[in-house]
Write a protein that holds these residues in place. Sequence first.
Motif, PDB file in Angstrom:
ATOM      1  N   UNK A 186       0.837  -1.205   0.000  1.00 42.98           N
ATOM      2  CA  UNK A 186       0.000   0.000   0.000  1.00 42.98           C
ATOM      3  C   UNK A 186       0.869   1.252   0.000  1.00 42.98           C
ATOM      4  N   UNK A 187       1.903   1.257   0.859  1.00 46.31           N
ATOM      5  CA  UNK A 187       2.775   2.435   0.942  1.00 46.31           C
ATOM      6  C   UNK A 187       3.446   2.700  -0.404  1.00 46.31           C
ATOM      7  N   UNK A 188       3.990   1.624  -0.987  1.00 49.03           N
ATOM      8  CA  UNK A 188       4.683   1.789  -2.272  1.00 49.03           C
ATOM      9  C   UNK A 188       3.732   2.269  -3.358  1.00 49.03           C
ATOM     10  N   UNK A 189       2.559   1.635  -3.422  1.00 49.89           N
ATOM     11  CA  UNK A 189       1.595   1.984  -4.453  1.00 49.89           C
ATOM     12  C   UNK A 189       1.080   3.418  -4.244  1.00 49.89           C
ATOM     13  N   UNK A 190       0.870   3.771  -2.964  1.00 51.83           N
ATOM     14  CA  UNK A 190       0.417   5.134  -2.643  1.00 51.83           C
ATOM     15  C   UNK A 190       1.445   6.157  -3.098  1.00 51.83           C
ATOM     16  N   UNK A 191       2.721   5.866  -2.792  1.00 51.05           N
ATOM     17  CA  UNK A 191       3.790   6.806  -3.196  1.00 51.05           C
ATOM     18  C   UNK A 191       3.879   6.896  -4.709  1.00 51.05           C
ATOM     19  N   UNK A 237      -7.563   9.765  -7.315  1.00 53.54           N
ATOM     20  CA  UNK A 237      -7.149  10.403  -6.060  1.00 53.54           C
ATOM     21  C   UNK A 237      -7.583   9.558  -4.868  1.00 53.54           C
ATOM     22  N   UNK A 238      -8.821   9.049  -4.920  1.00 52.27           N
ATOM     23  CA  UNK A 238      -9.315   8.245  -3.791  1.00 52.27           C
ATOM     24  C   UNK A 238      -8.461   6.991  -3.623  1.00 52.27           C
ATOM     25  N   UNK A 239      -8.131   6.358  -4.757  1.00 54.82           N
ATOM     26  CA  UNK A 239      -7.325   5.126  -4.679  1.00 54.82           C
ATOM     27  C   UNK A 239      -5.937   5.425  -4.120  1.00 54.82           C
ATOM     28  N   UNK A 240      -5.395   6.559  -4.532  1.00 56.50           N
ATOM     29  CA  UNK A 240      -4.088   6.975  -4.051  1.00 56.50           C
ATOM     30  C   UNK A 240      -4.159   7.175  -2.531  1.00 56.50           C
ATOM     31  N   UNK A 241      -5.217   7.870  -2.072  1.00 57.69           N
ATOM     32  CA  UNK A 241      -5.384   8.127  -0.636  1.00 57.69           C
ATOM     33  C   UNK A 241      -5.593   6.830   0.149  1.00 57.69           C
ATOM     34  N   UNK A 242      -6.397   5.947  -0.423  1.00 59.78           N
ATOM     35  CA  UNK A 242      -6.644   4.665   0.262  1.00 59.78           C
ATOM     36  C   UNK A 242      -5.322   3.943   0.500  1.00 59.78           C
ATOM     37  N   UNK A 243      -4.488   3.916  -0.529  1.00 55.08           N
ATOM     38  CA  UNK A 243      -3.194   3.242  -0.394  1.00 55.08           C
ATOM     39  C   UNK A 243      -2.322   3.900   0.660  1.00 55.08           C
ATOM     40  N   UNK A 244      -2.232   5.232   0.572  1.00 56.42           N
ATOM     41  CA  UNK A 244      -1.363   5.946   1.529  1.00 56.42           C
ATOM     42  C   UNK A 244      -1.855   5.699   2.960  1.00 56.42           C
ATOM     43  N   UNK A 245      -3.163   5.862   3.180  1.00 56.95           N
ATOM     44  CA  UNK A 245      -3.701   5.752   4.541  1.00 56.95           C
ATOM     45  C   UNK A 245      -3.614   4.323   5.072  1.00 56.95           C
ATOM     46  N   UNK A 246      -3.872   3.359   4.191  1.00 51.28           N
ATOM     47  CA  UNK A 246      -3.757   1.968   4.639  1.00 51.28           C
ATOM     48  C   UNK A 246      -2.308   1.640   4.959  1.00 51.28           C
ATOM     49  N   UNK A 247      -1.404   2.188   4.137  1.00 49.59           N
ATOM     50  CA  UNK A 247       0.031   1.985   4.397  1.00 49.59           C
ATOM     51  C   UNK A 247       0.407   2.538   5.766  1.00 49.59           C
ATOM     52  N   UNK A 248      -0.370   3.528   6.247  1.00 44.38           N
ATOM     53  CA  UNK A 248      -0.119   4.112   7.577  1.00 44.38           C
ATOM     54  C   UNK A 248      -0.873   3.339   8.668  1.00 44.38           C
ATOM     55  N   UNK A 249      -1.399   2.156   8.313  1.00 46.14           N
ATOM     56  CA  UNK A 249      -2.173   1.301   9.228  1.00 46.14           C
ATOM     57  C   UNK A 249      -3.452   1.978   9.710  1.00 46.14           C
ATOM     58  N   UNK A 250      -3.966   2.879   8.902  1.00 50.30           N
ATOM     59  CA  UNK A 250      -5.237   3.504   9.277  1.00 50.30           C
ATOM     60  C   UNK A 250      -6.371   2.754   8.587  1.00 50.30           C
ATOM     61  N   UNK A 251      -7.530   2.792   9.203  1.00 54.39           N
ATOM     62  CA  UNK A 251      -8.669   2.079   8.624  1.00 54.39           C
ATOM     63  C   UNK A 251      -9.395   3.000   7.646  1.00 54.39           C
ATOM     64  N   UNK A 252      -9.632   2.518   6.440  1.00 48.27           N
ATOM     65  CA  UNK A 252     -10.326   3.323   5.435  1.00 48.27           C
ATOM     66  C   UNK A 252     -11.623   2.614   5.063  1.00 48.27           C
ATOM     67  N   UNK A 253     -12.700   3.346   5.105  1.00 50.34           N
ATOM     68  CA  UNK A 253     -13.981   2.733   4.693  1.00 50.34           C
ATOM     69  C   UNK A 253     -14.544   3.523   3.517  1.00 50.34           C
ATOM     70  N   UNK A 254     -14.306   3.066   2.289  1.00 47.80           N
ATOM     71  CA  UNK A 254     -14.900   3.778   1.151  1.00 47.80           C
ATOM     72  C   UNK A 254     -16.397   3.502   1.118  1.00 47.80           C
ATOM     73  N   UNK A 255     -17.171   4.518   0.913  1.00 51.72           N
ATOM     74  CA  UNK A 255     -18.614   4.313   0.771  1.00 51.72           C
ATOM     75  C   UNK A 255     -19.080   5.042  -0.473  1.00 51.72           C
TER      76      UNK A 255
END
Length: 326
Positions: A240-245, A286-304
Amino acid sequence: MTCNPRWKEIQEALLPGQEPVDRPDIVSRVFKLKLEELKKDLFVKNIFGEVAAWIYVIEFQKRGTSRAAIHIYTDKNGVEHMTENEVNSYLDTRYVCAPESIWHIFDFRMSDRSTPVMQLKVHLKNAQGVVYKEGEEKDAAQRGQLRDTTLTAWFAANQRCYDELESTGMIPEDVVDLPRFLDDFAEDFVYKHFPKEKAEALAYNDLIVRMNAMGEKLEKWMSLGYERIMPDDVIDFDYCTKEGDRMRSTLVAEQEEVVKAVLDAVKSGGGLIYVDGPGGSGKTYVYLCLINILQGMHLKVIPIAWIGIAASLYCLMEERWLHSSI
Ligand SMILES: Nc1ncnc2c1ncn2[C@@H]1O[C@H](COP(=O)(O)OP(=O)(O)OP(=O)(O)O)[C@@H](O)[C@H]1O
């Protein structure tokens, strides 16, 4: 049934000096009326005997003669073979003659079929409706118990079908051959970038969850010995971190502005950010980029999302619709 331009009804409706070819509207109307009459004879009066199902297609021959090709099934078993060669029907109607245009303009149906669908009178066990005359209640109640309703007859038909399959050995015993279907079950998870083994474990766990929801236990049939894991347990944070970056490095200025605003808001405890832009301008990216970055930070993301299609775009995540997350 083929239309005959010499039919009395057509001839009588022509104005002096007119030929049937001048009045496709009359020809079509008379043909339609006769077709309806024929349908009544065939399917209501049953002049050729009981009809199990029917289907017809209207065809227009090269010089414009209307024709109804009607298939009648007198045997219920033949019904399942009712198919229409759509390619041929399409090719055959490339030439649009006057009667055909009129047929469409009048909005007459090009084909029709009987529907072998029955409405079942749903009721609880022994609670079917009984019609009775005053003074004959007891008899009626007894008769009601003996007589099948549409629902009980349907249950009985299912039972007969099951018994037949069972006697021919077509119903497997209480064994679920999961290994045979594991690849298919695991496909969704492979698609979401899980390695094959994790995808299989997730598929197995997914089945357990679904069975539990139906009050059943998968273990009753089999145990494949996978440990209990849920999608959240197997997020590949490094990926996730790599893909987000990687995605972030490709953003245009406006996209970067959104990503920065969201990440700042996350750092400072939250916020509500509204993003808008024309179709195809890169919002989902942009949303996919954010999802990757935030998940890479071990944060929970709930797309709705408002609709399932939008939700399914977030292919890294478990898809959720708005109502299921509230
Ligand atoms: N910065 C970028 N670098 C590379 N490709 C991008 C970038 N931004 C968007 N794209 C690509 O452009 C296409 C359209 O983007 P996207 O689907 O995110 O737009 P959208 O605004 O969500 O569209 P819609 O409103 O129709 O849903 C996609 O194929 C996406 O991968």
